[in-house]
Design a protein around this motif. Structure first.
Motif, PDB file in Angstrom:
ATOM      1  N   THR A   1      81.052  62.616  -5.934  1.00 53.56           N
ATOM      2  CA  THR A   1      81.602  63.447  -7.126  1.00 53.56           C
ATOM      3  C   THR A   1      82.538  64.540  -6.551  1.00 53.56           C
ATOM      4  O   THR A   1      82.150  65.320  -5.544  1.00 53.56           O
ATOM      5  CB  THR A   1      80.199  64.261  -7.703  1.00 53.56           C
ATOM      6  OG1 THR A   1      79.214  63.353  -7.625  1.00 53.56           O
ATOM      7  CG2 THR A   1      80.534  64.669  -9.201  1.00 53.56           C
ATOM      8  N   ARG A   2      83.305  64.925  -7.208  1.00 49.14           N
ATOM      9  CA  ARG A   2      84.506  66.026  -6.858  1.00 49.14           C
ATOM     10  C   ARG A   2      84.621  66.860  -8.042  1.00 49.14           C
ATOM     11  O   ARG A   2      85.033  66.274  -9.093  1.00 49.14           O
ATOM     12  CB  ARG A   2      85.602  65.428  -6.432  1.00 49.14           C
ATOM     13  CG  ARG A   2      86.537  66.178  -5.488  1.00 49.14           C
ATOM     14  CD  ARG A   2      87.798  65.789  -5.109  1.00 49.14           C
ATOM     15  NE  ARG A   2      89.014  66.638  -5.269  1.00 49.14           N
ATOM     16  CZ  ARG A   2      89.866  66.581  -5.736  1.00 49.14           C
ATOM     17  NH1 ARG A   2      90.167  64.953  -6.197  1.00 49.14           N
ATOM     18  NH2 ARG A   2      90.802  67.235  -6.107  1.00 49.14           N
ATOM     19  N   PHE A   3      84.389  68.067  -8.114  1.00 44.33           N
ATOM     20  CA  PHE A   3      84.418  68.725  -9.198  1.00 44.33           C
ATOM     21  C   PHE A   3      86.034  69.444  -9.329  1.00 44.33           C
ATOM     22  O   PHE A   3      86.365  69.982  -8.433  1.00 44.33           O
ATOM     23  CB  PHE A   3      83.498  69.912  -9.274  1.00 44.33           C
ATOM     24  CG  PHE A   3      82.070  69.550  -9.480  1.00 44.33           C
ATOM     25  CD1 PHE A   3      81.766  69.102 -10.888  1.00 44.33           C
ATOM     26  CD2 PHE A   3      81.206  69.675  -8.453  1.00 44.33           C
ATOM     27  CE1 PHE A   3      80.432  68.610 -10.996  1.00 44.33           C
ATOM     28  CE2 PHE A   3      79.927  68.846  -8.780  1.00 44.33           C
ATOM     29  CZ  PHE A   3      79.629  68.743  -9.916  1.00 44.33           C
ATOM     30  N   LEU A   4      86.723  69.073 -10.307  1.00 41.45           N
ATOM     31  CA  LEU A   4      88.079  69.758 -10.387  1.00 41.45           C
ATOM     32  C   LEU A   4      88.005  71.011 -10.862  1.00 41.45           C
ATOM     33  O   LEU A   4      86.944  71.431 -11.587  1.00 41.45           O
ATOM     34  CB  LEU A   4      88.816  68.970 -11.517  1.00 41.45           C
ATOM     35  CG  LEU A   4      89.232  67.351 -10.998  1.00 41.45           C
ATOM     36  CD1 LEU A   4      89.997  66.799 -11.922  1.00 41.45           C
ATOM     37  CD2 LEU A   4      90.071  67.480  -9.736  1.00 41.45           C
ATOM     38  N   TYR A   5      89.012  71.739 -10.978  1.00 41.86           N
ATOM     39  CA  TYR A   5      89.237  73.170 -11.254  1.00 41.86           C
ATOM     40  C   TYR A   5      88.154  74.235 -10.749  1.00 41.86           C
ATOM     41  O   TYR A   5      88.344  75.314 -10.579  1.00 41.86           O
ATOM     42  CB  TYR A   5      89.028  73.212 -12.691  1.00 41.86           C
ATOM     43  CG  TYR A   5      89.794  72.166 -13.439  1.00 41.86           C
ATOM     44  CD1 TYR A   5      91.487  71.875 -12.935  1.00 41.86           C
ATOM     45  CD2 TYR A   5      89.310  71.215 -14.323  1.00 41.86           C
ATOM     46  CE1 TYR A   5      92.130  70.806 -13.594  1.00 41.86           C
ATOM     47  CE2 TYR A   5      90.398  70.205 -14.697  1.00 41.86           C
ATOM     48  CZ  TYR A   5      91.470  70.057 -14.371  1.00 41.86           C
ATOM     49  OH  TYR A   5      92.313  68.960 -14.894  1.00 41.86           O
ATOM     50  N   ASN A   6      87.063  73.764 -10.633  1.00 42.52           N
ATOM     51  CA  ASN A   6      86.190  74.889 -10.099  1.00 42.52           C
ATOM     52  C   ASN A   6      85.239  74.093  -8.970  1.00 42.52           C
ATOM     53  O   ASN A   6      84.070  73.542  -9.275  1.00 42.52           O
ATOM     54  CB  ASN A   6      85.174  75.481 -11.167  1.00 42.52           C
ATOM     55  CG  ASN A   6      84.296  76.578 -10.704  1.00 42.52           C
ATOM     56  OD1 ASN A   6      84.045  76.849  -9.572  1.00 42.52           O
ATOM     57  ND2 ASN A   6      83.711  76.983 -11.447  1.00 42.52           N
ATOM     58  N   PRO A   7      85.610  73.603  -7.952  1.00 45.84           N
ATOM     59  CA  PRO A   7      85.146  72.793  -6.666  1.00 45.84           C
ATOM     60  C   PRO A   7      83.580  73.244  -6.621  1.00 45.84           C
ATOM     61  O   PRO A   7      82.644  72.486  -6.469  1.00 45.84           O
ATOM     62  CB  PRO A   7      86.088  72.807  -5.695  1.00 45.84           C
ATOM     63  CG  PRO A   7      87.098  73.793  -5.898  1.00 45.84           C
ATOM     64  CD  PRO A   7      86.814  74.046  -7.343  1.00 45.84           C
ATOM     65  N   GLU A   8      83.397  74.425  -6.540  1.00 44.04           N
ATOM     66  CA  GLU A   8      82.160  75.002  -6.087  1.00 44.04           C
ATOM     67  C   GLU A   8      81.050  75.085  -7.362  1.00 44.04           C
ATOM     68  O   GLU A   8      80.078  75.623  -7.056  1.00 44.04           O
ATOM     69  CB  GLU A   8      81.998  76.135  -5.216  1.00 44.04           C
ATOM     70  CG  GLU A   8      82.995  75.944  -4.004  1.00 44.04           C
ATOM     71  CD  GLU A   8      82.969  77.374  -3.236  1.00 44.04           C
ATOM     72  OE1 GLU A   8      82.154  78.244  -3.465  1.00 44.04           O
ATOM     73  OE2 GLU A   8      84.140  77.505  -2.643  1.00 44.04           O
ATOM     74  N   LEU A   9      81.638  74.897  -8.637  1.00 43.81           N
ATOM     75  CA  LEU A   9      80.947  75.317  -9.563  1.00 43.81           C
ATOM     76  C   LEU A   9      80.441  76.475  -9.932  1.00 43.81           C
ATOM     77  O   LEU A   9      79.193  76.934  -9.930  1.00 43.81           O
ATOM     78  CB  LEU A   9      79.776  74.017  -9.618  1.00 43.81           C
ATOM     79  CG  LEU A   9      79.985  72.651 -10.442  1.00 43.81           C
ATOM     80  CD1 LEU A   9      78.725  72.077 -10.409  1.00 43.81           C
ATOM     81  CD2 LEU A   9      80.815  72.715 -11.385  1.00 43.81           C
ATOM     82  N   ASN A  10      81.341  77.638  -8.990  1.00 44.83           N
ATOM     83  CA  ASN A  10      80.899  78.925  -9.403  1.00 44.83           C
ATOM     84  C   ASN A  10      80.836  79.461 -10.632  1.00 44.83           C
ATOM     85  O   ASN A  10      81.913  79.230 -11.317  1.00 44.83           O
ATOM     86  CB  ASN A  10      82.049  79.333  -8.405  1.00 44.83           C
ATOM     87  CG  ASN A  10      81.842  80.958  -8.132  1.00 44.83           C
ATOM     88  OD1 ASN A  10      81.102  81.566  -9.184  1.00 44.83           O
ATOM     89  ND2 ASN A  10      82.068  81.485  -7.338  1.00 44.83           N
ATOM     90  N   SER A  11      79.812  79.978 -11.272  1.00 41.60           N
ATOM     91  CA  SER A  11      79.661  80.357 -12.521  1.00 41.60           C
ATOM     92  C   SER A  11      80.574  81.374 -12.831  1.00 41.60           C
ATOM     93  O   SER A  11      81.229  81.625 -14.074  1.00 41.60           O
ATOM     94  CB  SER A  11      78.132  80.395 -12.765  1.00 41.60           C
ATOM     95  OG  SER A  11      77.554  81.834 -12.407  1.00 41.60           O
ATOM     96  N   GLN A  12      80.806  82.226 -11.861  1.00 43.51           N
ATOM     97  CA  GLN A  12      81.712  83.676 -12.011  1.00 43.51           C
ATOM     98  C   GLN A  12      82.903  82.961 -12.529  1.00 43.51           C
ATOM     99  O   GLN A  12      83.530  83.626 -13.476  1.00 43.51           O
ATOM    100  CB  GLN A  12      81.574  84.254 -10.966  1.00 43.51           C
ATOM    101  CG  GLN A  12      80.574  85.064 -10.745  1.00 43.51           C
ATOM    102  CD  GLN A  12      80.249  86.064  -9.713  1.00 43.51           C
ATOM    103  OE1 GLN A  12      81.320  85.800  -8.753  1.00 43.51           O
ATOM    104  NE2 GLN A  12      79.528  86.684  -9.347  1.00 43.51           N
ATOM    105  N   TRP A  13      83.442  81.892 -11.843  1.00 42.75           N
ATOM    106  CA  TRP A  13      84.803  81.546 -12.264  1.00 42.75           C
ATOM    107  C   TRP A  13      85.009  81.086 -13.821  1.00 42.75           C
ATOM    108  O   TRP A  13      85.905  81.129 -14.657  1.00 42.75           O
ATOM    109  CB  TRP A  13      85.288  80.228 -11.481  1.00 42.75           C
ATOM    110  CG  TRP A  13      85.522  80.662 -10.352  1.00 42.75           C
ATOM    111  CD1 TRP A  13      85.230  81.568  -9.468  1.00 42.75           C
ATOM    112  CD2 TRP A  13      86.363  79.671  -9.427  1.00 42.75           C
ATOM    113  NE1 TRP A  13      85.698  81.508  -8.111  1.00 42.75           N
ATOM    114  CE2 TRP A  13      86.611  80.394  -7.916  1.00 42.75           C
ATOM    115  CE3 TRP A  13      87.084  78.717  -9.472  1.00 42.75           C
ATOM    116  CZ2 TRP A  13      87.217  80.035  -6.877  1.00 42.75           C
ATOM    117  CZ3 TRP A  13      87.804  78.169  -8.356  1.00 42.75           C
ATOM    118  CH2 TRP A  13      87.863  78.885  -7.088  1.00 42.75           C
ATOM    119  N   PHE A  14      83.648  80.515 -14.400  1.00 40.41           N
ATOM    120  CA  PHE A  14      83.767  80.177 -15.571  1.00 40.41           C
ATOM    121  C   PHE A  14      83.480  81.465 -16.562  1.00 40.41           C
ATOM    122  O   PHE A  14      83.992  81.232 -17.663  1.00 40.41           O
ATOM    123  CB  PHE A  14      82.310  79.362 -15.685  1.00 40.41           C
ATOM    124  CG  PHE A  14      82.157  78.644 -17.116  1.00 40.41           C
ATOM    125  CD1 PHE A  14      83.029  77.841 -17.427  1.00 40.41           C
ATOM    126  CD2 PHE A  14      80.975  78.856 -17.687  1.00 40.41           C
ATOM    127  CE1 PHE A  14      82.844  76.959 -18.710  1.00 40.41           C
ATOM    128  CE2 PHE A  14      80.677  78.166 -18.752  1.00 40.41           C
ATOM    129  CZ  PHE A  14      81.625  77.340 -19.317  1.00 40.41           C
TER     130      PHE A  14
END
Lengths: 373, 312
Positions: A164-177
């Motif tokens: 699995t590779r998360f695009l746009y927010n690779p670390e799934l950092n909620s702050q980015w969101f």
């Protein structure tokens, strides 16, 4: 009607409005304090990344395999393990909030593993807090894979690997969101509330009568009164942008001009909404209520800011389409994180534009009717 | 259009939904007049005055103010009149000067003109506070005077004052009326509503309004003459008279048929004479109890009689 728009009158309206803002602690607090409060709150206090979950481990097997399994949990950093005193107290400890989950390793776990049979371990979750339980559930599949790898040694060959590779927010950092989404909430609240208040105050005070007894035009009143709030709104946009980039290190991938255009478009709809409220409510207290219900609640709850619209009931999925906040949220996140262009975002842009035109039309119509004899 | 009139109203009706606030009224105000509008709350005074200032659109009828007939969206009337609303409309959180400059800017009065004008108005009002004082720190009477200044900054031909002295001390009321007389002496037309009956005596003419209609319109003296063609006497009880003695003497007057009506008037009584021969007889008999003197009706007498006449 002749068009004799006067810049002098509009400017003096605006100047007076600025004096009011500076004199009024409430307005000032909303304009300056609110964005900062929300930034701190959502940036630092609320963290959707669940880490260090307290996990009770009941190891009844005491084998090498069971210890390795526990190590995998521990080293994931998602869990903090404590050994359970006895299996009888498990429910009690969950009740007391001493732990959020329990790992039960039954006797024979090691043996089953060694004999190539399915080795079973049980995880008990505190379902009362379903947001954490849901998060733990998503971690478990990762843990399972990691455990398989660890227990079987390096030579274990996986026949199929899903990477699995998360695009746009690779670390799934909620702050980015969350942080870019705050732009929506802050503009939504500030401009709807302050606009609704500023006109309601004029009615409540009786000074609207003074304004109307002079040759001042309704358009001059509106533009003069709104100008300072447009600036405050844009100021909030810049504040959130700078905080996102500087404090929270959120990358900005898109076009700044497009971002600004989107913000201006949204600002237009919220100011119009505020004006409509002020026509309905000529008292400040009522205006605050209406602004909260029609402005703050939708932008916080129904815009997809925290709760994904996709997982709402069908009715709400359709209903939210009339809320400008929903479309602006899509645009902001798209531009900020994905670097989406106008073409990628054509649907939300067109939707927002239509809502904007409709709201401004309603506001201009009702406000004019209200003011002109 | 008659050039001698500052305000001409013909068949004016104003309705809000099914409610008729002003019901087919017609009147004219002469230039330079102090014209009083009298009536209880809800009689339609404020609605009329707002219409005359161009704040409301007439449902029916014609309104001509300062030589301009009212047309929707036309600003000619607003440019020529000054309006001081019943509610205090200046900004409490701004200073005296900021308020006046703001009002001047709304009317596009140039800086040099409004600075001169503000000085004149301060001299006229005898305003001695610093112009940086916040309006909220001024006493009520001064606030009203300041509101008058804001309404007259542009030197309007007609000034509309809607209950300018409501809630103001008697001394401040007296001062305010002195200002009104000065404005009138300077050739301005002043249109003023009030529910203080004593104030109405200072008007050149008064219109009495009741439930949307004008029930009387004349100078105070004429109104009194017309409403009270009979003579009126004021009785004052002698000191030391018991209540029962007073009442029995009043009963005696009633029995004689001399009086049309006896109305309490503060501690005194007003006797409206019906039969002057009977009255001449009976007034001698009550001498030990009352002193009496012929008097003129007050506006209060007039008001009560007119309103009762309508109700009958």
């Amino acid at each position: 009607m002749t068009f004799d728009f006067s810049v002098t009158r509009t400017l003096s309206m605006a100047k007076k409005e600025v004096r009011h803002i500076l004199q009024d602690p409430f307005t000032l607090a909303v304009a300056l304090g609110f964005p900062l409060l929300l930034l701190t709150f959502f940036g630092y206090v609320i963290d959707f990344n669940v880490k260090n979950i307290r996990l009770l481990a009941v190891d009844s097997d005491h084998s090498r395999a069971s210890r390795q399994l526990m190590e995998v949990f521990e080293s994931s950093q998602y869990f903090k393990l404590t050994a359970a005193p006895s299996s009888g107290q498990i429910v009690h400890l969950l009740d007391e909030e001493k732990a959020k989950a329990v790992l039960m390793i039954e006797p024979g776990f090691g043996k089953d593993w060694a004999r190539n049979r399915t080795a079973k371990a049980q995880v008990i979750l505190d379902g009362a807090d379903n947001s954490i339980a849901g998060t733990i559930l998503t971690y478990l599949s990762g843990i399972q894979a990691a455990a398989l790898k660890k227990l079987s040694g390096e030579e274990f060959r996986q026949t199929i690997t899903l990477k699995t590779r998360f695009l746009y927010n690779p670390e799934l950092n909620s702050q980015w969101f969350v942080i870019p989404g705050l732009t929506v909430v802050i503009i939504g609240i500030i401009s709807i509330l302050l606009t609704a208040l500023t006109v309601a105050r004029e009615w409540e005070n009786g000074s609207m009568e003074l304004l109307l007894s002079t040759p001042v035009r309704p358009l001059e009143i509106i533009i003069g009164k709104l100008a300072p709030y447009i600036l405050i709104g844009l100021g909030a946009v810049v504040t959130v942008y700078l905080a996102a980039r500087g404090l929270f290190q959120v990358p900005f991938k898109g076009n700044h001009l497009l971002y600004l255009v989107a913000c201006a478009l949204f600002l237009g709809t919220t100011l119009a909404q505020g004006l409509v409220i002020s026509v309905v409510a000529r008292q400040q207290a009522l205006a605050i209520q209406l602004a909260n219900i029609t402005g703050m609640l939708p932008s916080l709850l129904l815009s997809g800011f925290i709760f994904p619209i996709e997982s709402m009931p069908r009715f709400f999925q359709i209903f939210t389409s009339i809320l400008p906040a929903k479309w602006f949220m899509v645009i902001i996140r798209g531009i900020f994180l994905k670097g989406a262009g106008l073409l990628d975002l054509k649907t939300p842009f067109i939707a927002l534009f239509i809502i904007n035109v409709v709201l401004i039309f309603i506001a201009a119509k009702s406000f004019k009717k209200d003011l002109e004899p | 259009m008659n050039p001698d009139f500052a305000v001409q109203v013909e068949g004016l009706t104003i309705q809000f939904g099914s409610f008729t606030a002003v019901d087919d009224i017609s009147f004219s105000v002469k230039k330079g007049e102090i014209f009083g509008f009298l009536g209880a709350n809800g009689a339609g005074k404020t609605t009329t005055i707002r219409t005359l200032c161009g704040l409301l659109t007439p449902t029916k009828g014609h309104v001509t103010v300062a030589g301009h007939e009212y047309k929707e969206g036309d600003l000619s009337i607003k440019k020529r009149v000054g309006y001081m609303s019943q509610k205090f409309t200046l900004y409490n959180d701004l200073s005296v000067k900021e308020n006046l400059v703001f009002a001047a800017n709304l009317r596009k009065i140039s800086k040099s003109t409004h600075e001169k004008r503000i000085k004149e108005l301060f001299a006229f009002l005898g305003f001695t506070h610093s112009d940086t004082t916040l309006v909220r720190d001024l006493p009520v009477g001064l606030k009203q005077e300041l509101a008058l200044a804001a309404a007259t900054l542009h030197n309007p031909e007609i000034i509309f004052l809607d209950e300018p002295t409501a809630g103001v001390s008697p001394a401040a009321r007296e001062r305010f009326w002195a200002l009104i007389r000065q404005l009138s002496a300077a050739g301005k037309t002043v249109f003023v509503t009030t529910h203080y009956l004593d104030e109405s005596e200072q008007c050149d003419r008064i219109a009495l309004m009741r439930t949307g209609k004008i029930i009387a319109l004349d100078s105070p003296a004429e109104l009194k003459k017309k409403t009270f063609p009979e003579s009126l006497y004021e009785l004052e009880p002698m000191s030391g008279q018991s209540q029962s003695a007073i009442l029995s003497q009043l009963e005696k007057i009633k029995q004689s048929g001399a009086a049309l009506e006896i109305q309490p008037y503060g501690m005194r009584y007003h006797v409206i004479v019906k039969d002057s021969r009977q009255w001449d007889l009976v007034k001698e008999q009550i001498k030990p109890t009352f002193s009496y003197k012929p008097t003129l009706p007050s506006m209060e007498d007039v008001f009560i009689r007119l309103v009762e006449g309508v109700d009958r």
